[in-house]
Motif scaffolding. Sequence first.
Motif, PDB file in Angstrom:
ATOM      1  N   MET A  53       0.825  -1.214   0.000  1.00 14.02           N
ATOM      2  CA  MET A  53       0.000   0.000   0.000  1.00 14.02           C
ATOM      3  C   MET A  53       0.855   1.258   0.000  1.00 14.02           C
ATOM      4  O   MET A  53       0.557   2.233  -0.712  1.00 14.02           O
ATOM      5  CB  MET A  53      -0.954  -0.013   1.195  1.00 14.02           C
ATOM      6  CG  MET A  53      -2.044  -1.069   1.094  1.00 14.02           C
ATOM      7  SD  MET A  53      -3.299  -0.955   2.394  1.00 14.02           S
ATOM      8  CE  MET A  53      -4.135   0.567   1.942  1.00 14.02           C
ATOM      9  N   LEU A  56       2.261   1.665  -3.528  1.00 15.32           N
ATOM     10  CA  LEU A  56       1.245   2.145  -4.462  1.00 15.32           C
ATOM     11  C   LEU A  56       0.926   3.623  -4.229  1.00 15.32           C
ATOM     12  O   LEU A  56       0.810   4.403  -5.181  1.00 15.32           O
ATOM     13  CB  LEU A  56      -0.033   1.314  -4.325  1.00 15.32           C
ATOM     14  CG  LEU A  56      -0.056  -0.024  -5.049  1.00 15.32           C
ATOM     15  CD1 LEU A  56      -1.263  -0.845  -4.621  1.00 15.32           C
ATOM     16  CD2 LEU A  56      -0.077   0.177  -6.563  1.00 15.32           C
ATOM     17  N   LEU A  71      -6.448   5.637  -1.286  1.00 11.89           N
ATOM     18  CA  LEU A  71      -6.245   4.201  -1.423  1.00 11.89           C
ATOM     19  C   LEU A  71      -6.646   3.532  -0.121  1.00 11.89           C
ATOM     20  O   LEU A  71      -6.120   3.867   0.947  1.00 11.89           O
ATOM     21  CB  LEU A  71      -4.781   3.895  -1.753  1.00 11.89           C
ATOM     22  CG  LEU A  71      -4.438   2.429  -2.041  1.00 11.89           C
ATOM     23  CD1 LEU A  71      -5.071   1.981  -3.355  1.00 11.89           C
ATOM     24  CD2 LEU A  71      -2.920   2.231  -2.100  1.00 11.89           C
ATOM     25  N   ASP A  90      -7.761  -7.043  -1.546  1.00 16.88           N
ATOM     26  CA  ASP A  90      -8.563  -6.104  -2.334  1.00 16.88           C
ATOM     27  C   ASP A  90      -8.273  -4.682  -1.887  1.00 16.88           C
ATOM     28  O   ASP A  90      -8.371  -4.356  -0.699  1.00 16.88           O
ATOM     29  CB  ASP A  90     -10.060  -6.398  -2.162  1.00 16.88           C
ATOM     30  CG  ASP A  90     -10.442  -7.764  -2.706  1.00 16.88           C
ATOM     31  OD1 ASP A  90     -10.069  -8.044  -3.849  1.00 16.88           O
ATOM     32  OD2 ASP A  90     -11.100  -8.536  -1.986  1.00 16.88           O
ATOM     33  N   LEU A  91      -7.937  -3.833  -2.843  1.00 16.37           N
ATOM     34  CA  LEU A  91      -7.723  -2.421  -2.579  1.00 16.37           C
ATOM     35  C   LEU A  91      -8.678  -1.610  -3.448  1.00 16.37           C
ATOM     36  O   LEU A  91      -8.952  -1.976  -4.598  1.00 16.37           O
ATOM     37  CB  LEU A  91      -6.281  -2.008  -2.906  1.00 16.37           C
ATOM     38  CG  LEU A  91      -5.158  -2.745  -2.168  1.00 16.37           C
ATOM     39  CD1 LEU A  91      -3.801  -2.248  -2.656  1.00 16.37           C
ATOM     40  CD2 LEU A  91      -5.273  -2.539  -0.660  1.00 16.37           C
ATOM     41  N   LEU A  93      -9.482   2.311  -4.933  1.00 13.76           N
ATOM     42  CA  LEU A  93      -8.981   3.648  -5.174  1.00 13.76           C
ATOM     43  C   LEU A  93     -10.203   4.560  -5.252  1.00 13.76           C
ATOM     44  O   LEU A  93     -10.920   4.573  -6.254  1.00 13.76           O
ATOM     45  CB  LEU A  93      -8.182   3.683  -6.480  1.00 13.76           C
ATOM     46  CG  LEU A  93      -7.266   4.875  -6.720  1.00 13.76           C
ATOM     47  CD1 LEU A  93      -6.199   4.955  -5.631  1.00 13.76           C
ATOM     48  CD2 LEU A  93      -6.602   4.769  -8.083  1.00 13.76           C
ATOM     49  N   ILE A 169      -2.775   4.220 -13.510  1.00 14.53           N
ATOM     50  CA  ILE A 169      -2.208   3.195 -12.630  1.00 14.53           C
ATOM     51  C   ILE A 169      -1.058   2.472 -13.314  1.00 14.53           C
ATOM     52  O   ILE A 169      -0.004   2.242 -12.703  1.00 14.53           O
ATOM     53  CB  ILE A 169      -3.305   2.204 -12.196  1.00 14.53           C
ATOM     54  CG1 ILE A 169      -4.350   2.917 -11.328  1.00 14.53           C
ATOM     55  CG2 ILE A 169      -2.694   1.032 -11.423  1.00 14.53           C
ATOM     56  CD1 ILE A 169      -5.609   2.103 -11.086  1.00 14.53           C
ATOM     57  N   ASP A 229      -6.029  -7.035  -6.012  1.00 15.75           N
ATOM     58  CA  ASP A 229      -7.044  -6.443  -6.884  1.00 15.75           C
ATOM     59  C   ASP A 229      -7.179  -4.965  -6.589  1.00 15.75           C
ATOM     60  O   ASP A 229      -7.371  -4.563  -5.438  1.00 15.75           O
ATOM     61  CB  ASP A 229      -8.393  -7.135  -6.687  1.00 15.75           C
ATOM     62  CG  ASP A 229      -8.413  -8.533  -7.290  1.00 15.75           C
ATOM     63  OD1 ASP A 229      -8.162  -8.650  -8.496  1.00 15.75           O
ATOM     64  OD2 ASP A 229      -8.662  -9.498  -6.553  1.00 15.75           O
ATOM     65  N   LEU A 230      -7.088  -4.153  -7.627  1.00 15.42           N
ATOM     66  CA  LEU A 230      -7.160  -2.705  -7.487  1.00 15.42           C
ATOM     67  C   LEU A 230      -8.356  -2.192  -8.281  1.00 15.42           C
ATOM     68  O   LEU A 230      -8.367  -2.227  -9.511  1.00 15.42           O
ATOM     69  CB  LEU A 230      -5.863  -2.070  -7.995  1.00 15.42           C
ATOM     70  CG  LEU A 230      -5.659  -0.579  -7.757  1.00 15.42           C
ATOM     71  CD1 LEU A 230      -5.730  -0.257  -6.275  1.00 15.42           C
ATOM     72  CD2 LEU A 230      -4.314  -0.142  -8.326  1.00 15.42           C
ATOM     73  N   SER A 232     -11.129   0.933  -9.001  1.00 10.36           N
ATOM     74  CA  SER A 232     -11.373   2.371  -8.883  1.00 10.36           C
ATOM     75  C   SER A 232     -12.851   2.621  -8.614  1.00 10.36           C
ATOM     76  O   SER A 232     -13.709   2.153  -9.362  1.00 10.36           O
ATOM     77  CB  SER A 232     -10.947   3.087 -10.165  1.00 10.36           C
ATOM     78  OG  SER A 232      -9.559   2.921 -10.405  1.00 10.36           O
TER      79      SER A 232
END
Length: 398
Positions: A53, A56, A71, A90-91, A93, A169, A229-230, A232
């Motif tokens: 994190m 990123l 984030l 899982d993240l 944005l 990204i 996993d990113l 938005s």
Amino acid sequence: VEGGWEGMKRLDEVITKWTDSEEEFRQELRESVLPPYNREDTSTESRVITAVMDWLRERLNNKSVHTQYKLKLSGSVGEGTKILPMDEVDLILQVKLEAKLEVTDKYSNDSWISSQGGTWVHRELTKVSCKQPFPHLAKVVLCRSYPGLGKPGEELSPERFCLYMEDMIREAVEESPLPPEVRVPEGKSLVEESGEVEECRRVLERTKSGLVLNLEYLLDGRWQEMSVDLVSVLVLGKDYHEHIFRVMPDKDSEKRNRLIKMDLFSSSDGIIVKNNKWRLSYSVGEKKVVALYKELFQALKYLNKVSENHINIQTYFLKEIFCSFITSPAAASVIDPSAEREPLATTLCRLIRYAEVTDISTPFYCTTLGSQLECECRRLFKPVRKNFGDVFQQLEEE
């Protein structure tokens, strides 16, 4: 077939243990769940999450010029319900733009078609999988100019938002040295082009709802694969729930009032892009719901995990059932902090009885519409019914 047999056998063993001793099952469950993430924690998993994190955030800070974002940790790791090992994170944005919703009831409230259950929104809300009413209820309109996104008054399409975020990204992440806590798995960095195998530094892959980082980290002397996993999320502010509710068919005002009273709506939620369409996302609100009875949701996920290759249920279905149940009047006494909590098995049986007779959808839609129970969920619940038949009988006599 062999894996399916092992999954069936393991599920039977776990439910039998639960039948014999709830405390032994609960202890096994506690030992099988990843401890809640804490930035100050020195565990391997927490250190890996912090490193990824921070990396990123630093990379994105150098690229995000025109948009505001945050984030955040999301999904099962963020909720404290991840069944070990930590093979996915899982993240989200959270992106803030000056934009507004323009809603319509054209596809939801035609009086005659609606009475026949035939509008586009009715069809979406009664689907078992991937309910997506938003594209038929509203569109996003920009209130100011954003390079790469559009001008004031223009509709922001999901495709344009998705490509804009993906480009930002990718530019931030690709060719950037990874933090020392993780690496790219062997084989993931090789692709076949023109009949030859070449080195490729493309760490990111596209998914249906965002991007995924394929990484691995060292855990107890071996490399554990982990997907990050990113996704938005276009944050829509505190009023968007009201706008959507205004054009939602078969409104359930009582349900909406319960969610408001329980403070389950979040101004940090919004919409995401999945399969090139806007989709309502309630990940922050769902985290609040899970917190009302986290152990029950952990138990659901654990039963699904031990039955792998025999029964395979997407977490989406289990969470939809759980959130629908926990926020319903049927669970009022279950989540009452002043009441003595009944056995976990009894509450699971309540949830199953509820799911079998109730149309299921996320409570955040605030509608009476929903779908029947997904078939794999029925298979998972069947051995529970068999082993806890006396509990079901007691519930039916209440």
